[in-house]
Structures are given as C-alpha cells and as structure tokens.
Design an enzyme around this catalytic site. Structure first.
Site, mmCIF file in Angstrom:
data_model
loop_
_atom_site.group_PDB
_atom_site.id
_atom_site.type_symbol
_atom_site.label_atom_id
_atom_site.label_comp_id
_atom_site.label_asym_id
_atom_site.label_seq_id
_atom_site.Cartn_x
_atom_site.Cartn_y
_atom_site.Cartn_z
ATOM 1 C CG HIS A 191 -9.194 0.866 -2.867
ATOM 2 N ND1 HIS A 191 -8.909 0.452 -1.580
ATOM 3 C CD2 HIS A 191 -10.540 0.978 -2.935
ATOM 4 C CE1 HIS A 191 -10.046 0.317 -0.915
ATOM 5 N NE2 HIS A 191 -11.044 0.649 -1.707
ATOM 6 C CB SER B 222 0.959 -4.171 10.776
ATOM 7 O OG SER B 222 -0.050 -4.578 9.859
ATOM 8 C CB ALA C 222 -3.221 2.795 8.212
ATOM 9 N N GLY C 223 -4.216 0.849 10.411
ATOM 10 C CA GLY C 223 -4.028 0.446 11.804
ATOM 11 C C GLY C 223 -5.256 -0.082 12.506
ATOM 12 C CB SER D 216 -0.892 -0.004 1.242
ATOM 13 O OG SER D 216 -1.662 1.172 1.299
ATOM 14 C CG ASP E 109 -5.674 2.929 -0.324
ATOM 15 O OD1 ASP E 109 -6.550 2.186 -0.789
ATOM 16 O OD2 ASP E 109 -4.845 2.566 0.523
ATOM 17 C CG ASP F 251 -7.317 -2.695 1.418
ATOM 18 O OD1 ASP F 251 -6.483 -2.513 2.329
ATOM 19 O OD2 ASP F 251 -7.714 -1.795 0.661
ATOM 20 N N GLY F 252 -6.543 -4.860 4.417
ATOM 21 C CA GLY F 252 -6.755 -4.521 5.813
ATOM 22 C C GLY F 252 -6.131 -5.510 6.773
ATOM 23 C CB SER F 253 -5.626 -6.142 9.708
ATOM 24 O OG SER F 253 -5.023 -6.511 10.924
ATOM 25 C CG MET G 187 -12.649 -2.923 1.845
ATOM 26 S SD MET G 187 -10.982 -2.237 1.595
ATOM 27 C CE MET G 187 -10.661 -1.442 3.178
#
Length: 225
Positions: free
Chosen positions: A65, A199, A144-145, A8, A34, A175-177, A137
């Site tokens: 995105h 992360s 973020a986070g 990302s 993004d 998308d995500g974590s 998602m």
C-alpha cells in the site's frame, strides 16, 4: 462468501518476525505492507528493503500500500522486492492512472488502488475494470487506532453493486478498524478482504497462534449474530 484476512505487518513484533511469519503463513490469506513517505501522510513506516526481507519468509501474497505522493518512484522498487499486489492511492495517480496501471502490470504484479474516506468511488470508475484489488479506507490514512468511519459502509456496498453489475473481478478490501465491533457491518456491506492490525489480531494475545484463533472466532461469532 469466504472472507480473507490480511495482517498489517506494521503491527507485528519485529523482534519475533520469522517466528510470527511461520505462524501467519498457515493462518492468513495475504499480507498488507504500508509504505508511507512522511509527505502524503504524516508518518513513516515500512520500506522496500523490508518488503525484500519479508519475501524471504512470507508464503502468502504481499500487498504493498503506497501512501506516497509520487508512487511511481516506488513501484519498481517494491515489485523487485517481491510485492504481488501494488496499491497506490487514487488521489496520487489520477493524472496518469492508466500509465500507472500498465506499469504495475508490466512488472508482473497485480494492480490495486486505494481510496481515502472522502474520495468517492466515482473517482476511479473509468479503470475499475483494470484493477485486481480495490481498497476502501475506513479511517483517514497514516495512523493506527482511529475510529471507524460509518459512512464508508455505503461505499463498500456501492463497490459490491458495481462489481456484480459489470462483472468486475477486483477484491473489495477494507483498511481501518477491522475488529469485532465492525466485522458484521463490513461483511454485510460486501467486504471480501479485511486488513487486521492491533485491534483485530496482534493485540488479542501475546501468543500469535492464540491471537489468530481468537480473530477467527471473533469474526465467525460476529457474522452469525
């Protein structure tokens, strides 16, 4: 199954942009960009102008995105800027999804669609056969986070089952974590492309070469457990 990695770019160090691209070009499979309009989600990040700048140094496909209320205002701009995949949100296009898909194809780009966590896969079932990239998602959009939403594992599994049942050709992107805590569950559910941010990649080491090596090591260790 080989899993692809898509950094990302909102998480990269823009003071070292060219240097970081030179490293990532040899390591990763795609780039995730993004674009937020401050309306669809309460944040503003990258832009078509930055996509154009990235295209000068990026040697892997760029997935844009569109977290925007009116994605058709942006599609032509990001296509001209160098996007290979254009991924609007299903929540913003389902009034004219087929026109939007045709618009993206007509510009020479690959079609994507993104589903928010609370949006069921059934919402896009009538055009799953037309898309190249299905992004699920696993956090709410915009920041973020955020913590991983466990319920999304069922959606990933469903996307894999539909793909196998009907012979769809889309890639299943998450998308995500995406990080060592979630890799195995995402992989086992059917994830094919992982979007990595702080992360999963950029926060692992100040040396991006070492961070990439750590990312692959973390993933391989996780899925072997």
């Amino acid at each position: 199954m080989k899993v692809e990695f898509s950094p990302s770019l909102m998480c990269m160090d823009f003071l070292k942009m060219e240097e970081q691209f030179n490293i990532l070009n040899d390591k990763v499979d795609m780039y995730h960009i993004d674009i937020m309009d401050g309306h669809f989600c309460k944040n503003i990040t990258l832009s078509p102008d930055l996509v154009k700048t990235f295209s000068k140094v990026a040697k892997k496909p760029m997935d844009v995105h569109l977290m925007t209320t009116n994605p058709t205002d942006w599609i032509e701009k990001v296509a001209e800027a160098g996007a290979e995949y254009i991924s609007p949100h299903a929540e913003t296009i389902n009034g004219d999804a087929f026109r939007v898909m045709n618009m993206i194809k007509s510009l020479g780009c690959k079609t994507g669609v993104v589903l928010n966590p609370a949006t069921p896969l059934s919402y896009v079932k009538h055009y799953l056969n037309r898309i190249d990239l299905l992004t699920i998602m696993t956090v709410d959009v915009g920041f973020a986070g955020q913590p991983f939403i466990e319920e999304m594992l069922d959606k990933i599994k469903e996307a894999k089952e539909l793909k196998e049942k009907y012979g769809y050709t889309y890639k299943i992107q998450i998308d995500g974590s995406c990080n060592p805590k979630t890799y195995k569950r995402m992989y086992d559910a059917g994830a094919e492309v992982l979007i990595v941010g702080s992360s999963g990649l950029f926060g692992l080491n100040e040396d991006l070469n070492k961070a990439c090596d750590q990312m692959f090591e973390d993933f391989n260790r996780a899925i072997a457990e």
